[in-house]
Scaffold this motif. Structure first.
Motif, PDB file in Angstrom:
ATOM      1  N   GLY A   1     -11.675  43.000  47.994  1.00 20.69           N
ATOM      2  CA  GLY A   1     -11.753  44.386  47.562  1.00 20.69           C
ATOM      3  C   GLY A   1     -13.131  44.945  47.853  1.00 20.69           C
ATOM      4  O   GLY A   1     -14.070  44.205  48.165  1.00 20.69           O
ATOM      5  N   PRO A   2     -13.293  46.259  47.760  1.00 26.21           N
ATOM      6  CA  PRO A   2     -14.585  46.885  48.017  1.00 26.21           C
ATOM      7  C   PRO A   2     -15.564  46.626  46.881  1.00 26.21           C
ATOM      8  O   PRO A   2     -15.173  46.221  45.785  1.00 26.21           O
ATOM      9  N   SER A   3     -16.832  46.853  47.153  1.00 22.86           N
ATOM     10  CA  SER A   3     -17.848  46.668  46.123  1.00 22.86           C
ATOM     11  C   SER A   3     -19.018  47.611  46.368  1.00 22.86           C
ATOM     12  O   SER A   3     -19.187  48.136  47.471  1.00 22.86           O
ATOM     13  N   ILE A   4     -19.798  47.825  45.330  1.00 24.34           N
ATOM     14  CA  ILE A   4     -20.983  48.673  45.410  1.00 24.34           C
ATOM     15  C   ILE A   4     -22.159  47.899  44.845  1.00 24.34           C
ATOM     16  O   ILE A   4     -22.063  47.295  43.776  1.00 24.34           O
ATOM     17  N   LEU A   5     -23.276  47.903  45.584  1.00 25.41           N
ATOM     18  CA  LEU A   5     -24.492  47.239  45.137  1.00 25.41           C
ATOM     19  C   LEU A   5     -25.552  48.287  44.823  1.00 25.41           C
ATOM     20  O   LEU A   5     -25.649  49.307  45.496  1.00 25.41           O
ATOM     21  N   ILE A   6     -26.359  48.005  43.817  1.00 23.02           N
ATOM     22  CA  ILE A   6     -27.509  48.850  43.524  1.00 23.02           C
ATOM     23  C   ILE A   6     -28.708  47.964  43.220  1.00 23.02           C
ATOM     24  O   ILE A   6     -28.604  46.982  42.476  1.00 23.02           O
ATOM     25  N   VAL A   7     -29.830  48.287  43.849  1.00 19.06           N
ATOM     26  CA  VAL A   7     -31.073  47.553  43.627  1.00 19.06           C
ATOM     27  C   VAL A   7     -31.772  48.169  42.421  1.00 19.06           C
ATOM     28  O   VAL A   7     -32.020  49.374  42.384  1.00 19.06           O
ATOM     29  N   THR A   8     -32.079  47.343  41.422  1.00 13.38           N
ATOM     30  CA  THR A   8     -32.761  47.858  40.232  1.00 13.38           C
ATOM     31  C   THR A   8     -34.180  47.325  40.094  1.00 13.38           C
ATOM     32  O   THR A   8     -34.920  47.758  39.209  1.00 13.38           O
ATOM     33  N   GLY A   9     -34.573  46.396  40.963  1.00 14.00           N
ATOM     34  CA  GLY A   9     -35.925  45.873  40.896  1.00 14.00           C
ATOM     35  C   GLY A   9     -36.293  45.111  42.154  1.00 14.00           C
ATOM     36  O   GLY A   9     -35.441  44.500  42.799  1.00 14.00           O
ATOM     37  N   GLY A  10     -37.569  45.171  42.541  1.00 10.60           N
ATOM     38  CA  GLY A  10     -38.024  44.445  43.717  1.00 10.60           C
ATOM     39  C   GLY A  10     -37.503  45.042  45.008  1.00 10.60           C
ATOM     40  O   GLY A  10     -37.131  46.209  45.088  1.00 10.60           O
ATOM     41  N   SER A  11     -37.462  44.195  46.034  1.00 14.04           N
ATOM     42  CA  SER A  11     -37.008  44.647  47.348  1.00 14.04           C
ATOM     43  C   SER A  11     -36.509  43.460  48.153  1.00 14.04           C
ATOM     44  O   SER A  11     -36.708  42.301  47.776  1.00 14.04           O
ATOM     45  N   GLY A  12     -35.871  43.759  49.290  1.00 14.43           N
ATOM     46  CA  GLY A  12     -35.372  42.695  50.141  1.00 14.43           C
ATOM     47  C   GLY A  12     -34.515  43.259  51.260  1.00 14.43           C
ATOM     48  O   GLY A  12     -34.660  44.422  51.653  1.00 14.43           O
ATOM     49  N   ARG A  13     -33.598  42.426  51.753  1.00 17.61           N
ATOM     50  CA  ARG A  13     -32.712  42.844  52.845  1.00 17.61           C
ATOM     51  C   ARG A  13     -31.281  42.408  52.545  1.00 17.61           C
ATOM     52  O   ARG A  13     -31.053  41.421  51.844  1.00 17.61           O
ATOM     53  N   LEU A  14     -30.346  43.138  53.118  1.00 15.01           N
ATOM     54  CA  LEU A  14     -28.931  42.805  53.026  1.00 15.01           C
ATOM     55  C   LEU A  14     -28.411  42.540  54.429  1.00 15.01           C
ATOM     56  O   LEU A  14     -28.589  43.374  55.327  1.00 15.01           O
ATOM     57  N   VAL A  15     -27.801  41.379  54.619  1.00 18.72           N
ATOM     58  CA  VAL A  15     -27.299  40.993  55.942  1.00 18.72           C
ATOM     59  C   VAL A  15     -25.814  40.664  55.817  1.00 18.72           C
ATOM     60  O   VAL A  15     -25.399  39.978  54.876  1.00 18.72           O
ATOM     61  N   TRP A  16     -25.036  41.148  56.777  1.00 15.37           N
ATOM     62  CA  TRP A  16     -23.605  40.838  56.768  1.00 15.37           C
ATOM     63  C   TRP A  16     -23.046  40.873  58.182  1.00 15.37           C
ATOM     64  O   TRP A  16     -23.657  41.408  59.099  1.00 15.37           O
ATOM     65  N   THR A  17     -21.893  40.268  58.345  1.00 14.98           N
ATOM     66  CA  THR A  17     -21.219  40.218  59.637  1.00 14.98           C
ATOM     67  C   THR A  17     -19.930  41.021  59.563  1.00 14.98           C
ATOM     68  O   THR A  17     -19.080  40.778  58.704  1.00 14.98           O
ATOM     69  N   GLU A  18     -19.793  41.992  60.470  1.00 16.28           N
ATOM     70  CA  GLU A  18     -18.584  42.806  60.498  1.00 16.28           C
ATOM     71  C   GLU A  18     -17.409  41.974  61.023  1.00 16.28           C
ATOM     72  O   GLU A  18     -17.576  40.895  61.578  1.00 16.28           O
ATOM     73  N   LYS A  19     -16.209  42.499  60.851  1.00 18.39           N
ATOM     74  CA  LYS A  19     -15.017  41.783  61.281  1.00 18.39           C
ATOM     75  C   LYS A  19     -14.961  41.608  62.791  1.00 18.39           C
ATOM     76  O   LYS A  19     -14.270  40.709  63.296  1.00 18.39           O
ATOM     77  N   ASP A  20     -15.700  42.462  63.548  1.00 19.19           N
ATOM     78  CA  ASP A  20     -15.728  42.315  65.001  1.00 19.19           C
ATOM     79  C   ASP A  20     -16.764  41.303  65.460  1.00 19.19           C
ATOM     80  O   ASP A  20     -16.967  41.089  66.656  1.00 19.19           O
ATOM     81  N   GLY A  21     -17.459  40.661  64.483  1.00 15.98           N
ATOM     82  CA  GLY A  21     -18.445  39.634  64.812  1.00 15.98           C
ATOM     83  C   GLY A  21     -19.868  40.126  64.921  1.00 15.98           C
ATOM     84  O   GLY A  21     -20.801  39.317  65.024  1.00 15.98           O
ATOM     85  N   SER A  22     -20.095  41.419  64.887  1.00 17.45           N
ATOM     86  CA  SER A  22     -21.456  41.952  64.993  1.00 17.45           C
ATOM     87  C   SER A  22     -22.191  41.793  63.668  1.00 17.45           C
ATOM     88  O   SER A  22     -21.634  41.995  62.600  1.00 17.45           O
ATOM     89  N   GLN A  23     -23.462  41.405  63.766  1.00 15.43           N
ATOM     90  CA  GLN A  23     -24.271  41.219  62.562  1.00 15.43           C
ATOM     91  C   GLN A  23     -25.022  42.509  62.230  1.00 15.43           C
ATOM     92  O   GLN A  23     -25.599  43.147  63.110  1.00 15.43           O
ATOM     93  N   GLN A  24     -24.986  42.870  60.968  1.00 14.82           N
ATOM     94  CA  GLN A  24     -25.636  44.096  60.519  1.00 14.82           C
ATOM     95  C   GLN A  24     -26.685  43.761  59.458  1.00 14.82           C
ATOM     96  O   GLN A  24     -26.608  42.726  58.795  1.00 14.82           O
ATOM     97  N   GLU A  25     -27.652  44.649  59.322  1.00 17.86           N
ATOM     98  CA  GLU A  25     -28.719  44.431  58.347  1.00 17.86           C
ATOM     99  C   GLU A  25     -29.169  45.773  57.784  1.00 17.86           C
ATOM    100  O   GLU A  25     -29.221  46.777  58.499  1.00 17.86           O
ATOM    101  N   GLU A  26     -29.468  45.783  56.504  1.00 20.41           N
ATOM    102  CA  GLU A  26     -29.974  46.997  55.852  1.00 20.41           C
ATOM    103  C   GLU A  26     -31.157  46.629  54.982  1.00 20.41           C
ATOM    104  O   GLU A  26     -31.134  45.623  54.270  1.00 20.41           O
ATOM    105  N   SER A  27     -32.194  47.455  55.038  1.00 19.21           N
ATOM    106  CA  SER A  27     -33.371  47.226  54.205  1.00 19.21           C
ATOM    107  C   SER A  27     -33.114  47.726  52.789  1.00 19.21           C
ATOM    108  O   SER A  27     -32.662  48.855  52.583  1.00 19.21           O
ATOM    109  N   LEU A  28     -33.370  46.867  51.838  1.00 19.71           N
ATOM    110  CA  LEU A  28     -33.281  47.237  50.416  1.00 19.71           C
ATOM    111  C   LEU A  28     -34.709  47.258  49.879  1.00 19.71           C
ATOM    112  O   LEU A  28     -35.132  46.366  49.149  1.00 19.71           O
TER     113      LEU A  28
END
Length: 256
Positions: A195-222
């Motif tokens: 199922g879908p989900s929602i993330l929220i950063v409440t402290g600190g910092s970091g990165r979010l990394v995931w792989t799409e269903k087509d195999g491409s790797q994605q990254e977002e700065s948190l």
């Protein structure tokens, strides 16, 4: 008896002192008390609040009132003469510490009184303080009064989430959603959920990394608190903490 009529008060007292009171009877009587209280005249409410607070400040609180006396005084300072002050006698008062959570069913009257709750500073907007709702004759019909719940039973302790090392789950007794908490400096991988989900950063910092269903790797700065990310169903996520660690809450739902 000034705010609640004698017949309503007596019916409630009788219901709660019965050797084996029925849930339905106590619930109905509590609803009647709440309805009558919320519909009381402003002048009467203000007079009774002033009498109550004066008695507390003069040290004349009854033993059964000691647990809510200070709270009633504080609420009176914030909302002088407000009928919601009397809700300290009708609703559970739950004190939360860092890392604790409380589950509230739909339509249960509640209020955030003080402190920071998921970043909401000093938030206090209870339904019982809303003038439009409390002046509606049918106000209590909007609410669900669970007379069986206690303060302790409403607090949800976090438990370890699956095979993770730094993630806990708050799992309420409903199917709609659960909440994950990842805190500290450890990196973490969340397996995909159905199922879908929602993330929220409440402290600190970091990165979010995931792989799409087509195999491409994605990254977002948190990189700061307040950032929100939506994750689709069936996607595994890697949370990479920054030097100062990172705190992330993630609301998830499992679709059958």
């Amino acid at each position: 008896m000034a705010l609640v009529s004698k017949p309503i008060a007596e019916a409630f007292r009788k219901a709660v002192t019965e050797p084996q009171p029925t849930h339905e009877t106590v619930q109905a009587c509590l609803r009647d008390v709440f309805t009558r209280l919320m519909s009381a005249e402003d002048a009467v409410v203000q007079r009774e609040v002033e009498k109550l607070i004066a008695r507390y400040e003069s040290g004349e609180a009854k033993p059964a009132e000691e647990g809510v006396k200070d709270l009633a005084i504080e609420l009176s300072k914030q909302y002088p003469g407000d009928v919601g002050i009397f809700c300290v006698f009708l609703l559970n008062v739950v004190k939360l510490h860092a890392g604790q959570a409380v589950f509230l069913k739909a339509n249960e009257p509640h209020a955030y009184i003080y402190g920071d709750i998921n970043g909401m500073h000093g938030n206090f907007r209870p339904t019982s303080f809303e003038p439009v709702l409390r002046r509606s004759c049918g106000t209590s019909q909007l609410f669900d009064f669970d007379v069986d719940s206690t303060t302790d039973s409403q607090i949800m302790p976090p438990v370890k989430y699956r095979s993770t090392k730094a993630t806990a789950i708050y799992d309420p007794p409903i199917e709609e959603f659960s909440v994950l908490l990842k805190a500290g400096g450890d990196n973490e991988t969340h397996e995909s959920v159905k199922g879908p989900s929602i993330l929220i950063v409440t402290g600190g910092s970091g990165r979010l990394v995931w792989t799409e269903k087509d195999g491409s790797q994605q990254e977002e700065s948190l990189d700061k608190p307040g950032i929100v990310h939506f994750a689709g169903a069936g996607v595994a996520l890697s949370l990479v903490a920054g030097e100062g660690g990172m705190t992330v809450y993630r609301a998830i739902t499992e679709v059958p």
